[in-house]
Design a protein around this motif. Structure first.
Motif, mmCIF file in Angstrom:
data_model
loop_
_atom_site.group_PDB
_atom_site.id
_atom_site.type_symbol
_atom_site.label_atom_id
_atom_site.label_comp_id
_atom_site.label_asym_id
_atom_site.label_seq_id
_atom_site.Cartn_x
_atom_site.Cartn_y
_atom_site.Cartn_z
ATOM 1 N N LYS A 104 0.768 -1.449 0.350
ATOM 2 C CA LYS A 104 -0.339 -0.111 -0.038
ATOM 3 C C LYS A 104 0.752 0.846 0.127
ATOM 4 N N THR A 105 0.520 2.598 -0.724
ATOM 5 C CA THR A 105 0.800 3.267 0.035
ATOM 6 C C THR A 105 1.993 4.240 1.388
ATOM 7 N N ASN A 132 -3.330 -3.089 -5.604
ATOM 8 C CA ASN A 132 -3.052 -1.534 -5.290
ATOM 9 C C ASN A 132 -2.368 -1.328 -6.278
ATOM 10 N N GLU A 135 -2.473 2.853 -7.131
ATOM 11 C CA GLU A 135 -2.287 3.668 -6.007
ATOM 12 C C GLU A 135 -0.741 3.088 -5.792
ATOM 13 N N ALA A 138 0.957 5.419 -8.148
ATOM 14 C CA ALA A 138 1.297 6.813 -8.954
ATOM 15 C C ALA A 138 1.962 7.377 -7.385
ATOM 16 N N HIS A 139 2.575 6.872 -6.397
ATOM 17 C CA HIS A 139 3.038 7.588 -5.755
ATOM 18 C C HIS A 139 4.333 8.152 -6.344
ATOM 19 N N ALA A 177 -0.629 -0.872 -14.451
ATOM 20 C CA ALA A 177 -0.220 1.015 -13.221
ATOM 21 C C ALA A 177 1.390 1.119 -13.537
ATOM 22 N N TYR A 181 1.438 5.236 -14.771
ATOM 23 C CA TYR A 181 2.471 6.272 -14.551
ATOM 24 C C TYR A 181 3.770 6.644 -14.587
#
Length: 287
Positions: A104-105, A132, A135, A138-139, A177, A181
């Motif tokens: 997770k972020t 995830n 997400e 995208a960090h 993903a 990004y």
């Protein structure tokens, strides 16, 4: 995204001085200097100083230098990160910090708070990480992702198949993903390092899917990965001819060209220029 190649990303134990020295002469595009799985528990603390010294003194040329730390859920993770934050200030050359088992972020946030000024990479090796993936990609501090297919297989309780069918949902999720990004994404390892045919199959599969390169466990795997993830002579020739034909078509006021009996539009030229840029970057590594 940078054209810097990541065809071959080799794991090197951070605790082994001889391996660290040998790595300066290996034909890999990037090195993951490992403080996690490749280092025994009783060597964890000493490995930090051994690796920091190597990254200050050894010449790894244009190879990307990525340090995989232990997770923050272990007794070594926080100290690993703080030690390399200090080492970087003291002149150690580190291009990225690789965080294991990013799910997770918040896992990225926790490391970002401890070390500044260096990109973060994520090991994608948990089922929750697959869910995830967007997400995580995208960090703002994330630069790259590395598939951890061994740990993922353990979580999935999947059986080994040469075609990696059980892995496809996770591989595809992370690949989408990363591409969405603009992040680097490296395929997982191939364990049977003496099986050249199996490695080539997996490298070709990963390349065809869109991965930027392959993570490797042994120097004997380098040549196959480097070849698989580099543009071939035929691809370079086609890219050059597509660009030439399209430019000629534009001069005539046309929006498309024809090469080898196939329509060439602007989107093909974008890909063609990427192929040539990658070939140039690979050539520069050899100089």
């Amino acid at each position: 995204m940078t054209a810097r190649p990541y065809r071959s990303v080799l794991y090197i134990p951070g605790s082994k001085e001889r391996a660290l020295e040998k790595a300066t002469g290996l034909a890999c595009d990037a090195i993951i200097f490992d403080l996690e799985d490749a280092v025994a528990v009783d060597e964890k603390v000493n490995a930090r100083s051994t690796l920091a010294k190597a990254l200050k003194e050894a010449d790894y040329g244009q190879r990307a230098r990525i340090v995989r730390v232990n997770g923050l859920d272990t007794e070594w993770g926080r100290d690993d990160i703080l030690a390399f934050a200090a080492a970087i200030r003291e002149g150690a050359k580190v291009d990225a910090i690789l965080i294991p088992k990013v799910s997770k972020t918040a896992d990225l946030d926790a490391v970002a708070d401890l070390i500044q000024g260096v990109p973060l990479w994520a090991m994608m090796e948990t089922a929750l990480g697959m869910i995830n993936a967007a997400e995580i990609a995208a960090h703002p501090r994330l630069e790259g992702m590395v598939m951890g297919t061994n740990d993922l297989a353990k979580e999935l309780q999947s059986r080994f198949r040469a075609d990696r069918l059980p892995m496809m949902a996770g591989l595809g999720q992370c690949l989408l993903a990363a591409k969405a990004y603009g992040k680097i994404i490296v395929d997982g390892v191939f364990n049977a390092f003496k099986d050249e045919e199996g490695l080539k199959f997996e490298c070709d599969q990963g390349r065809d899917m869109g991965f930027d390169g392959k993570s490797l466990i042994h120097p004997a795997q380098l040549e196959i990965a480097n070849t698989a993830f580099a543009p071939s002579e035929a691809e370079i020739d086609l890219a050059q001819r597509q660009i030439t034909a399209f430019e000629e078509a534009e001069k005539q006021g046309l929006g498309v060209a024809v090469v080898d009996g196939k329509i060439v539009e602007n989107l093909h030229i974008v890909t063609a220029r990427q192929v040539l840029a990658k070939a140039e970057a690979i050539a520069a590594l050899s100089n």
